[in-house]
Design a protein around this motif. Structure first.
Motif, mmCIF file in Angstrom:
data_model
loop_
_atom_site.group_PDB
_atom_site.id
_atom_site.type_symbol
_atom_site.label_atom_id
_atom_site.label_comp_id
_atom_site.label_asym_id
_atom_site.label_seq_id
_atom_site.Cartn_x
_atom_site.Cartn_y
_atom_site.Cartn_z
ATOM 1 N N LEU A 61 13.939 -3.240 13.978
ATOM 2 C CA LEU A 61 13.076 -2.442 13.113
ATOM 3 C C LEU A 61 11.632 -2.633 13.567
ATOM 4 O O LEU A 61 11.043 -3.693 13.370
ATOM 5 N N LYS A 62 11.071 -1.610 14.191
ATOM 6 C CA LYS A 62 9.744 -1.697 14.794
ATOM 7 C C LYS A 62 8.685 -1.084 13.873
ATOM 8 O O LYS A 62 8.906 -0.034 13.274
ATOM 9 N N THR A 63 7.526 -1.734 13.815
ATOM 10 C CA THR A 63 6.395 -1.190 13.065
ATOM 11 C C THR A 63 5.622 -0.208 13.937
ATOM 12 O O THR A 63 5.188 -0.546 15.032
ATOM 13 N N LEU A 64 5.464 1.016 13.455
ATOM 14 C CA LEU A 64 4.662 2.026 14.143
ATOM 15 C C LEU A 64 3.227 2.016 13.644
ATOM 16 O O LEU A 64 2.286 2.230 14.426
ATOM 17 N N ASN A 65 3.068 1.787 12.346
ATOM 18 C CA ASN A 65 1.726 1.783 11.772
ATOM 19 C C ASN A 65 1.761 1.034 10.443
ATOM 20 O O ASN A 65 2.721 1.145 9.677
ATOM 21 N N PHE A 66 0.701 0.260 10.206
ATOM 22 C CA PHE A 66 0.587 -0.435 8.923
ATOM 23 C C PHE A 66 -0.874 -0.443 8.497
ATOM 24 O O PHE A 66 -1.764 -0.737 9.300
ATOM 25 N N ASN A 67 -1.125 -0.084 7.246
ATOM 26 C CA ASN A 67 -2.489 -0.163 6.737
ATOM 27 C C ASN A 67 -2.477 -0.356 5.228
ATOM 28 O O ASN A 67 -1.491 -0.063 4.539
ATOM 29 N N VAL A 68 -3.600 -0.879 4.749
ATOM 30 C CA VAL A 68 -3.817 -1.053 3.312
ATOM 31 C C VAL A 68 -5.155 -0.399 2.977
ATOM 32 O O VAL A 68 -6.181 -0.745 3.563
ATOM 33 N N ASN A 69 -5.145 0.547 2.043
ATOM 34 C CA ASN A 69 -6.364 1.263 1.658
ATOM 35 C C ASN A 69 -6.562 1.186 0.150
ATOM 36 O O ASN A 69 -5.588 1.109 -0.622
ATOM 37 N N THR A 70 -7.812 1.210 -0.249
ATOM 38 C CA THR A 70 -8.101 1.261 -1.685
ATOM 39 C C THR A 70 -7.710 2.631 -2.234
ATOM 40 O O THR A 70 -7.818 3.648 -1.545
ATOM 41 N N GLU A 71 -7.262 2.651 -3.469
ATOM 42 C CA GLU A 71 -6.881 3.913 -4.105
ATOM 43 C C GLU A 71 -7.622 4.050 -5.437
ATOM 44 O O GLU A 71 -7.654 3.113 -6.243
ATOM 45 N N TYR A 72 -8.208 5.226 -5.606
ATOM 46 C CA TYR A 72 -9.000 5.488 -6.806
ATOM 47 C C TYR A 72 -8.393 6.657 -7.585
ATOM 48 O O TYR A 72 -7.644 7.468 -7.036
ATOM 49 N N GLU A 73 -8.730 6.717 -8.872
ATOM 50 C CA GLU A 73 -8.352 7.856 -9.696
ATOM 51 C C GLU A 73 -9.597 8.395 -10.406
ATOM 52 O O GLU A 73 -10.554 7.657 -10.672
ATOM 53 N N GLN A 74 -9.588 9.680 -10.667
ATOM 54 C CA GLN A 74 -10.686 10.322 -11.371
ATOM 55 C C GLN A 74 -10.428 10.285 -12.878
ATOM 56 O O GLN A 74 -9.292 10.452 -13.324
ATOM 57 N N TYR A 75 -11.477 10.029 -13.646
ATOM 58 C CA TYR A 75 -11.334 10.054 -15.103
ATOM 59 C C TYR A 75 -12.621 10.612 -15.723
ATOM 60 O O TYR A 75 -13.692 10.591 -15.114
ATOM 61 N N GLN A 76 -12.471 11.120 -16.949
ATOM 62 C CA GLN A 76 -13.605 11.718 -17.654
ATOM 63 C C GLN A 76 -14.172 10.704 -18.650
ATOM 64 O O GLN A 76 -13.454 10.215 -19.527
ATOM 65 N N ASP A 77 -15.452 10.395 -18.493
ATOM 66 C CA ASP A 77 -16.105 9.408 -19.355
ATOM 67 C C ASP A 77 -16.391 10.014 -20.735
ATOM 68 O O ASP A 77 -16.170 11.202 -20.966
ATOM 69 N N GLU A 78 -16.899 9.173 -21.640
ATOM 70 C CA GLU A 78 -17.188 9.624 -23.004
ATOM 71 C C GLU A 78 -18.240 10.730 -23.036
ATOM 72 O O GLU A 78 -18.260 11.552 -23.949
#
Length: 223
Positions: A61-78
């Protein structure tokens, strides 16, 4: 200055695929970077353990690509303004597993993916075990085609072919692959479900032949 003739030859080759390349994508969002790294490693260990049962070594089982990225979500403030906040860290681990073309083995592997936690995404590619030999044969055909065309042109022009002065070849990367299934995902399988006992999923894929072409440009001296 010697007179020359330049001809581009085209090689065509049809090969029957003899190898299956299973591309596996695992991806998940974790609360921290460290957890994302650990979760990815755990999932690969889990998958390797299942593959070992089918006779595969860990390094199959060979690794072709590996990465870790931050993930954000959009939300509506008060105040009704839109902002973004950190959800976590998404790891994406893209791997490949190659084995001789065998629908029975493919079915067993798909059964494993169905039972893996995280529901990995997969693609099925068909390729050949010895691409170098196929490339050499294709190149030979391209040179032969160039020679035939040069003979026809020289005879029509009333000249004689002499020595080859140069051969121009791009050495581009050729891909011997057909892709009957891309970006699939197995639904989570319960151990009591029919077909989840490790016997394998019944699958019947007859991969199409792989057609490739390549060109070479040859310059001859003429008299």
């Amino acid at each position: 200055m010697s007179r020359t003739i330049k001809v581009t030859g085209k090689g065509k080759l049809t090969v029957k695929p003899d190898t299956i390349r299973l591309i596996i994508n695992m991806s998940k969002v974790e609360s921290s970077y460290e957890n994302a790294i650990k979760e990815s490693a755990d999932k690969k260990t889990e998958l390797n353990s299942e593959l070992n049962r089918l006779g595969f070594r860990n390094d199959a089982l060979k690794t072709l690509n590996f990465n870790v990225n931050t993930e954000y979500e959009q939300y509506q403030d008060e105040d009704n303004s839109w902002k973004s906040r950190l959800v976590g860290y998404r790891y994406t681990h893209r791997m490949k597993l190659e084995f001789p073309a065998d629908n029975s083995m493919l079915g067993r592997l798909l059964n494993i993916l169905a039972r893996c936690t995280g529901e990995p995404e997969f693609s099925i590619h068909y390729t050949i075990a010895d691409p170098e030999s196929a490339k050499n044969e294709l190149l030979t055909k391209a040179v032969e085609d160039s020679r035939i065309k040069a003979d026809v042109l020289s005879k029509a022009a009333g000249v004689t072919l002499k020595n080859i002065l140069s051969i121009d070849y791009s050495w581009g990367e050729l891909e011997f692959v057909s892709r009957p299934l891309e970006g699939m995902r197995m639904l989570k399988c319960n151990v009591m479900d029919e077909g989840c006992d490790g016997a394998g999923i019944d699958i019947d894929i007859e991969a199409d032949d792989i057609n490739v072409t390549d060109t070479v440009t040859v310059i001859w001296e003429i008299a």
